[in-house]
Structures are given as C-alpha cells and as structure tokens.
Scaffold this active site. Structure first.
Site, PDB file in Angstrom:
ATOM      1  N   ILE A 151       0.850  -1.193   0.000  1.00  5.06           N
ATOM      2  CA  ILE A 151       0.000   0.000   0.000  1.00  5.06           C
ATOM      3  C   ILE A 151       0.882   1.238   0.000  1.00  5.06           C
ATOM      4  CG2 ILE A 151      -1.773   1.260   1.316  1.00  5.06           C
ATOM      5  CD1 ILE A 151      -2.148  -1.592   2.780  1.00  5.06           C
ATOM      6  N   CYS A 152       0.482   2.247  -0.762  1.00  4.74           N
ATOM      7  CA  CYS A 152       1.094   3.573  -0.678  1.00  4.74           C
ATOM      8  C   CYS A 152      -0.016   4.596  -0.880  1.00  4.74           C
ATOM      9  CB  CYS A 152       2.236   3.737  -1.680  1.00  4.74           C
ATOM     10  SG  CYS A 152       1.722   3.740  -3.403  1.00  4.74           S
ATOM     11  N   ARG A 153       0.327   5.788  -1.288  1.00  2.98           N
ATOM     12  CA  ARG A 153      -0.704   6.819  -1.450  1.00  2.98           C
ATOM     13  C   ARG A 153      -1.627   6.505  -2.624  1.00  2.98           C
ATOM     14  NH1 ARG A 153      -1.338  11.635  -4.422  1.00  2.98           N
ATOM     15  NH2 ARG A 153      -2.641  13.165  -3.338  1.00  2.98           N
TER      16      ARG A 153
ATOM     17  N   ILE B 132      -4.012   4.153  -0.602  1.00  2.00           N
ATOM     18  CA  ILE B 132      -4.826   4.598   0.539  1.00  2.00           C
ATOM     19  C   ILE B 132      -5.909   5.577   0.089  1.00  2.00           C
ATOM     20  CG2 ILE B 132      -3.332   6.528   1.214  1.00  2.00           C
ATOM     21  CD1 ILE B 132      -4.955   4.109   3.717  1.00  2.00           C
TER      22      ILE B 132
END
Length: 200
Positions: free
Chosen positions: A71-73, A100
C-alpha cells in the site's frame, strides 16, 4: 484481482475489505513514510517505508512468507516495492489499486493521526518553489534560469522512470520520519503482529 503482462498483480479496495472482514486478511505493508502512515493507515497494516524495504528486502523476505498486499498513497511506490520484493523471491505479492486514496474513497476504516502533507504534495511545493525562485531570480542573475531547467529535467526523468530523487530526499527529513521506523522495529512488529494502540 487482476494481472497485467508488464505490471504488478493488483487488488482493489472492495476485495481487500472483503478479505479483512472475512478474517482472511493478507499481510498489509504500507510503504509510505512514517509521517504519511501516521496521518492515516489501514488498521492492522505495518509501516515499512520504501527506502527501508529496498535496503533490507532480503531480511524482510524471511518474515513475509504469506500473502502480502503493498500500500502507498496511490499505487506508484507500492509497485516499486512489489518489484523489489519479487526480485528476492516473494511471489504472492499484490498492490492495492489506487492506494490509501482508493481505500478512503471506498469509506473503508482507517486509523487517523496528526494531519501532515503527503510526500507527493511536498515534492510539488519544493520543485515549484525552486522553479519560481529561479525564474524570478534570473532577472538579476541570468544563469539561474538553468536551475529551473534542471528541476524540469529531474521531474521528466522522475515521470519516465517512476522514481523521484527529490521525493526520496524529502522522505529522509525528520518531518517525514515520524516515530522510529528501523529494521529491528519493523521485524519485531512482523514477528508478533500489530499491538493494539501501536503505530501499526
């Protein structure tokens, strides 16, 4: 879940939420900076910043034998993390489509903390400020316009390679480091699982 010939395997927010709600949650690794993670993250996720993951991917591999979702932005850094971990033999990796941002857009639960600017916004501020100052300063010192050109070239390379040297430098600032996030801390969390009330 989808798979593209040249891209990573992906998982959308709705499917991930179903897995979590059914008790079949994969290991969730959030590769954003500790400060970004502190701002908002998926409950039960572990913060393993991308620079730490790249540097210690072989050590981390030994603690990630089950299914992992990165997961990242928005998905770009998670895709880079997927490639780094795949290179050391982790085959069951997926990237959360849209990161996210997609998770929050789906109104899925998040743990929220102190609000901070995300790394991409910081890069835009710093690059834009340098370009603006260089162009304005070139009225008095003509050579400064080349600084703006160098920033433009750097941003072009960042887009073509899907990496960002400025982002990596900003990620190392104390503002973005947040609480301690070193290899020993990360491995300890991966061994015992997230502790209630902890950062994970």
């Amino acid at each position: 879940m989808t798979m593209t010939p040249t891209g990573p395997r992906t998982l959308d927010a709705a499917t991930l939420r179903e897995l979590i709600d059914s008790g079949r949650a994969p290991r969730l690794l959030d590769v954003r900076t500790p400060a970004e993670f502190e701002t908002a993250h998926i409950p039960g996720s572990y913060n393993v910043p991308l620079d730490l993951l790249r540097e210690h991917r072989a050590e981390l591999r030994d603690h990630l034998d089950e299914q992992v979702v990165l997961i990242c932005r928005s998905g770009a850094r998670a895709s880079q993390a997927e490639q780094s971990l795949a290179d050391v033999g982790l085959p069951r990796l997926k990237v959360l489509t849209g990161g996210i941002l997609a998770w929050q857009a789906a109104h899925a639960p998040v743990v929220e903390g102190r609000r901070r600017w995300d790394l991409e916004r910081q890069v835009r501020l710093v690059a834009g400020s340098i370009v603006l100052a260089s162009v304005l300063g070139s009225v008095f010192v003509p050579g400064l316009v080349w600084v703006a050109g160098l920033i433009g070239a750097g941003l072009t390379v960042a887009a073509l390679t899907d990496t960002c040297a400025l982002g990596m430098l900003l990620g190392r600032l104390p503002y973005n480091r947040g609480a301690s996030c070193d290899l020993d801390t990360v491995v300890g969390q991966l061994r015992v699982g997230p502790v209630p009330g902890s950062r994970a």
